[in-house]
Design a protein around this motif. Structure first.
Motif, PDB file in Angstrom:
ATOM      1  N   ALA A 264       0.755  -1.286  -0.020  1.00 55.62           N
ATOM      2  CA  ALA A 264       0.199   0.108  -0.066  1.00 55.62           C
ATOM      3  C   ALA A 264       1.012   1.279   0.022  1.00 55.62           C
ATOM      4  O   ALA A 264       1.955   1.352   0.506  1.00 55.62           O
TER       5      ALA A 264
ATOM      6  N   THR B 230     -10.346  -4.018   7.639  1.00 56.04           N
ATOM      7  CA  THR B 230      -9.641  -4.332   6.432  1.00 56.04           C
ATOM      8  C   THR B 230      -9.275  -5.590   6.205  1.00 56.04           C
ATOM      9  O   THR B 230      -8.153  -6.061   5.494  1.00 56.04           O
TER      10      THR B 230
ATOM     11  N   LEU C 149      -5.181   3.733   0.265  1.00 63.19           N
ATOM     12  CA  LEU C 149      -6.618   3.077   1.134  1.00 63.19           C
ATOM     13  C   LEU C 149      -6.661   4.150   2.502  1.00 63.19           C
ATOM     14  O   LEU C 149      -7.978   4.346   2.919  1.00 63.19           O
TER      15      LEU C 149
ATOM     16  N   TYR D 241      -9.770   2.472  -6.510  1.00 61.11           N
ATOM     17  CA  TYR D 241     -10.920   2.015  -5.237  1.00 61.11           C
ATOM     18  C   TYR D 241     -12.240   2.234  -5.755  1.00 61.11           C
ATOM     19  O   TYR D 241     -12.600   3.611  -6.564  1.00 61.11           O
TER      20      TYR D 241
ATOM     21  N   ARG E  97     -11.148  -2.801  -4.794  1.00 59.51           N
ATOM     22  CA  ARG E  97     -10.031  -2.312  -5.734  1.00 59.51           C
ATOM     23  C   ARG E  97     -10.382  -2.907  -7.078  1.00 59.51           C
ATOM     24  O   ARG E  97     -10.966  -3.751  -7.219  1.00 59.51           O
TER      25      ARG E  97
END
Ligand code: P6P
Length: 337
Positions: free
Chosen positions: A21, A175, A25, A110, A137
């Protein structure tokens, strides 16, 4: 005195959970948190300003929209549009997806499905309402977003959460690595970690269903309701009936206290009433991550392949033991039918 951890600090700390990442996010979750604080401000003073009542419009479901429905929808879409991390928003309040084609979103990866204000019929009587969101995603690297990228199974969610505007305002999200709850501290305007690593109690004694629909229920659900009402100390029955009529509030209560929420098919809602993409999938991911279960009586909610953005599904969600007992009754009556 325990250290106060804000939602923003927590998101950044947990970013390490996702080695690849780059913070997108995290920024997306931050954007949702900001919009939630703005909506909360209006929900909390709804009785004082002219934002209660009907908006005089209807949504894709043919349901009358409340002024706060429209306000919440505008705030979340605006936050997602300006945050730059979201390329498509699918909202309960809009027939079609909203494609965000701005310069800052051109590389956004996203997709967000959202019910901006669930349970809004309760607003005018000061009962808890909520926001429910689901984050996917993109499955393609670039180019225009295809419908198949939006209609992904619930198992593909990278994050899911809800905000409950109740006696306090909480944001609960996952998550895929556990569930954490944050309570809004109005004195500092921050969501602060108040419920780390939430787990649904293994034993539940609350069943939550609109029994006004009893005669419309499938026989298996009728049989389960009668099962709940039988005196049997060994199984802690009779269970307690609690129904708020706001899915976020009913599911949140069961997450904290244990219990099962049921919205089956009825003769007037033959596919169920609650929507798969922006109500059932996100709440199912949260409850599974908290050690519970969510099915349509036969299949795991998260395994349902969506065919339509606004499709509905029956849902039984809560403790594993209670959900499996519902499944037992529902499946048995199917066999006997
Ligand atoms: P009923 C609110 O309108 C909602 O979508 C959910 O939040 C809630 O669980 C359900 O509908 C209530 O439906 O038919 O019992 O009024």
């Amino acid at each position: 005195m325990t250290k106060t951890i804000t939602l923003g600090q927590f998101i950044i700390e947990k970013q390490a959970d996702f080695p690849y990442a780059k913070g997108e996010l995290s920024r997306l979750l931050r954007d949702i948190g900001i919009a939630a604080k703005i909506v909360n401000r209006e929900v909390n003073k709804a009785g004082l300003v002219g934002i209660l009542g009907d908006n005089g419009t209807t949504n894709v479901q043919g349901e009358g929209q409340k002024k706060l429905d429209v306000y919440a929808d505008e705030q979340f879409i605006s936050a997602l549009r300006s945050g730059g991390e979201c390329c498509v928003v699918a909202s309960e309040e809009h027939d079609d997806c909203i494609f965000i084609n701005s310069e800052i979103s051109q590389n956004a990866k996203y997709i967000v499905c959202i019910d901006p204000l669930d349970g809004s019929s309760n607003i005018d009587v000061n009962v808890s309402v909520g926001t429910i969101f689901s984050i996917y995603r993109r499955t393609a690297v670039n180019g225009p977003v295809q419908p198949s990228e939006i209609l992904q199974k619930g198992t593909q969610q990278v994050a899911a959460g809800y905000v409950i505007y109740g006696s306090s305002t909480m944001l609960v999200y996952t998550t895929g690595k556990g569930v954490n709850g944050f309570t809004l501290d109005p004195s500092i305007g921050e969501f602060c970690l108040s419920h780390p690593n939430m787990q649904i109690p293994r034993i539940g004694t609350i069943y939550s269903i609109n029994e006004g629909n009893y005669i419309k229920f499938p026989q298996g659900v009728k049989d389960y309701i009668k099962y709940c009402q039988v005196e049997d100390g060994a199984t802690l029955r009779p269970f307690t009936s609690r129904y708020i009529g706001s899915m976020v509030a009913d599911v949140h209560r069961n997450l904290i206290k244990g219990g099962v929420f049921l919205y089956p098919t009825t003769s007037s809602h033959t596919q169920g009433k609650l929507r798969l993409m922006y109500e059932c999938n996100p709440l199912a991911l949260i409850i599974e991550q908290a050690g519970g279960k969510a099915t349509d009586g036969f299949r795991r909610i998260l395994e349902i392949q969506p065919e339509d953005l606004h499709q509905r599904t029956p849902i039984f969600i809560g403790n594993i033991e209670m959900v499996e007992k519902v499944e037992e009754f529902v499946q048995l009556s199917e066999v006997e039918a």
